[in-house]
Design a protein around this motif. Structure first.
Motif, short mmCIF file in Angstrom:
data_model
loop_
_atom_site.label_atom_id
_atom_site.label_comp_id
_atom_site.label_asym_id
_atom_site.label_seq_id
_atom_site.Cartn_x
_atom_site.Cartn_y
_atom_site.Cartn_z
N SER A 127 0.93 -1.12 0.07
CA SER A 127 0.27 0.14 0.01
C SER A 127 0.85 1.06 -0.06
N SER A 128 1.88 1.24 0.79
CA SER A 128 2.67 2.45 0.99
C SER A 128 3.43 2.74 -0.56
N ASP A 129 4.05 1.72 -1.09
CA ASP A 129 4.60 1.77 -2.44
C ASP A 129 3.46 2.57 -3.68
N LEU A 130 2.36 1.82 -3.54
CA LEU A 130 1.39 2.28 -4.68
C LEU A 130 0.92 3.62 -4.20
N ILE A 131 0.75 4.04 -2.88
CA ILE A 131 -0.19 5.43 -2.70
C ILE A 131 1.04 6.37 -3.20
N PHE A 132 2.37 6.31 -2.85
CA PHE A 132 3.49 7.13 -3.28
C PHE A 132 3.37 7.05 -4.70
N TYR A 133 3.36 5.88 -5.29
CA TYR A 133 3.36 5.89 -6.83
C TYR A 133 2.65 6.62 -7.43
N TYR A 134 1.09 6.60 -7.20
CA TYR A 134 -0.05 7.31 -7.79
C TYR A 134 0.16 8.81 -7.48
N ILE A 135 0.50 9.34 -6.24
CA ILE A 135 0.76 10.55 -5.86
C ILE A 135 2.11 11.34 -6.85
N CYS A 136 3.05 10.55 -6.89
CA CYS A 136 4.15 11.02 -7.61
C CYS A 136 3.84 11.05 -9.17
N LYS A 137 3.01 9.98 -9.68
CA LYS A 137 2.48 10.06 -11.04
C LYS A 137 1.77 11.48 -11.31
N LYS A 138 0.90 11.82 -10.53
CA LYS A 138 0.03 13.16 -10.69
C LYS A 138 1.01 14.34 -10.45
N LYS A 139 1.96 14.30 -9.83
CA LYS A 139 2.88 15.33 -9.49
C LYS A 139 3.88 15.74 -10.47
N ASN A 140 3.99 14.39 -11.31
CA ASN A 140 5.21 14.37 -12.28
C ASN A 140 6.53 14.08 -11.80
N ILE A 141 6.62 13.48 -10.62
CA ILE A 141 7.77 13.00 -10.03
C ILE A 141 8.17 11.58 -10.38
N GLN A 142 9.35 11.48 -10.98
CA GLN A 142 9.86 10.14 -11.00
C GLN A 142 9.81 9.15 -10.16
N TYR A 143 9.23 8.01 -10.44
CA TYR A 143 9.14 6.87 -9.38
C TYR A 143 9.89 5.64 -9.98
N LEU A 144 10.78 5.34 -9.49
CA LEU A 144 11.88 4.30 -9.91
C LEU A 144 11.16 3.01 -9.25
N SER A 145 10.99 1.98 -9.94
CA SER A 145 10.41 0.83 -9.56
C SER A 145 11.42 -0.61 -10.20
N PHE A 146 12.43 -0.96 -9.19
CA PHE A 146 12.99 -2.20 -9.93
C PHE A 146 12.66 -3.53 -9.85
#
Length: 476
Positions: free
Chosen positions: A139-158
């Motif tokens: 949940s923590s990953d995905l909540i940060f992922y969605y907010i980053c996407k909306k704010k155009n911040i790069q989210y790196l997932s390996f």
């Protein structure tokens, strides 16, 4: 000064290794790491006493705010979550089904945790981070992922590149960064001398069946109970385990603190050799000249199904639907995953064995030999699907995974279309240049790096790996 935020996971040594590599390459980076369980936070403190890394303990925030928000009516909390769904495109039900910790709490507690995670993530991300490094498995990953996407911040997932000593950058839709564009490019041109050499060397490994991912080889030892290892782990972690237990059993958002679960896992490992012996006659034997499709079962819980094949989490139901959807003269060879066999109960297998056109295959059967004899593979996201492509076998894919980009893959939208596709693929063939283009694109889309679990592979901590992954984080 650039700022990078790390979302911590179990065994913080992994992120610390990467961070040390970043600091060697660029000292003008401000680094923050958040831990979502108390145990992980204590481990982080132990490993970074002298470091300048900014450390955030989410559990302390949660404990403080939970007292306030738990007094609110559940309907009001749900209204706030609905507003966040609209604001950031969040899908909380999807997020919960990707989770393995918060989802186990009672309903009121679950929604309070989701809301506080969202408020916290929004506040943190507003601190102008250039990049966020995490996964797509909680949940923590995905909540940060969605907010980053909306704010155009790069989210790196390996994730593990499924090829030894390689790492991939993945997206929530299952695609792998660089693969599609490289595949489209290669299809249209001749390969360079170097590309031909890379492809030739790799295909030699395929011919020798030397393509099993290295993490699977390392998992073989992890399945066996070792009293020596258990004592060593207990000695190293007893203080942090003791200090964190009360907080984590109530507030952990990343690591299940249940002693019952941990006990069951140890007992399962301990009884594993005996179980193998007792159940040796449980498995059906593959038959020569029998028409069959290979169906590898998946490890659960794991992001491969929870995030990327959420509709098919009930694998028994999935196998039953497959059984109803294949031609009358075919069998399904359902093969258990070696890592899952330790934990799976007998009644699970009995449900599968009831099906008239299904054979339950031992997890210890040679999978690549089965693959070569099969009429194709039906999978959610399993590496076996990629191996089937390598051996020019039809693949019927239900989940979201990097090889979904392949032109000759059958992406299944509903069970009703499966039968006709199987019949059509009895004359299956592929264009050689297209086939080679996909394999080469797969190889070239990877970056050097070791993404094995640190508990399985000590090489994850070495300086070479630290520098390799640090370069990816800084260059992407």
């Amino acid at each position: 000064m650039k700022k990078i935020l790390f979302l911590g996971k179990s065994y913080p040594k992994r992120e610390i290794t990467w961070i040390k590599g970043i600091e060697k390459l660029n000292k003008n980076i401000e680094i923050t790491i958040i831990e979502f369980s108390k145990r992980n936070f204590y481990d982080l403190l132990k490993e970074t006493k002298e470091d300048k890394i900014k450390k955030i303990d989410f559990i302390e925030y949660l404990k403080k705010m939970y007292k306030i928000y738990n007094l609110k009516k559940e309907s009001l909390i749900l209204n706030e979550l609905r507003e966040y769904e609209i604001k950031y495109g969040l899908d909380y039900n999807f997020i919960l089904n990707c989770d393995r910790t918060i989802v186990n709490y009672k309903k009121k507690k679950r929604v309070v945790f989701l809301l506080l995670l969202t408020i916290f993530a929004e506040k943190i991300i507003n601190n102008n981070y250039d990049k966020v490094v995490g996964e797509l498995s909680s949940s923590s990953d995905l909540i940060f992922y969605y907010i980053c996407k909306k704010k155009n911040i790069q989210y790196l997932s390996f994730s593990h590149g499924r090829i030894e000593k390689n790492i991939s950058i993945d997206f929530l839709n299952g695609n792998r960064k660089y693969l599609k564009t490289k595949y489209e490019e290669l299809k249209k041109r001749e390969f360079t001398v170097l590309e031909k050499e890379i492809l030739r060397d790799y295909l030699k490994k395929v011919g020798k069946k030397n393509i099993v991912p290295d993490y699977e080889k390392k998992n073989e030892n992890a399945r066996i109970f070792s009293l020596k290892k258990e004592i060593q782990t207990l000695r190293a972690n007893i203080k942090n385990n003791f200090l964190s237990y009360c907080d984590d059993i109530r507030f952990s958002c990343d690591q299940n603190a249940s002693l019952k679960i941990k006990f069951f896992q140890r007992v399962a490992k301990l009884t594993y050799p005996l179980k193998k012996y007792i159940q040796k006659n449980k498995w059906d034997k593959p038959e020569k000249n029998e028409k069959f499709l290979l169906v590898p079962l998946h490890v659960q819980p794991e992001a491969s199904t929870m995030t990327f094949a959420q509709e098919y989490l009930d694998q028994i139901h999935h196998v039953k639907r497959l059984s109803q959807s294949i031609p009358i003269d075919y069998y399904l060879y359902v093969k258990e995953h070696p890592s899952m066999y330790i934990y799976r109960k007998n009644k699970y297998y009995n449900e599968i064995k009831k099906l008239h056109n299904v054979k339950l295959i031992s997890p210890f059967e040679d999978q690549l030999e089965l693959l070569k004899e099969s009429k194709g593979v039906i999978t959610l996201t399993n590496t076996t699907g990629y191996e089937a492509i390598l051996y020019k076998k039809p693949v019927y894919l239900f989940g979201k995974v990097f090889y979904q980009e392949y032109d000759y893959l059958n992406k299944i939208k509903n069970y009703s279309e499966l039968r006709e596709l199987i019949i059509k693929n009895e004359e299956y063939s592929v264009n050689e240049h297209n086939y080679h283009s996909f394999i080469l694109a797969t190889l070239l889309s990877l970056r050097a790096g070791n993404y094995n679990l640190i508990t399985l592979d000590p090489n994850v901590e070495n300086e070479e790996n630290a520098m390799n992954i640090a370069k990816i984080i800084l260059e992407e």
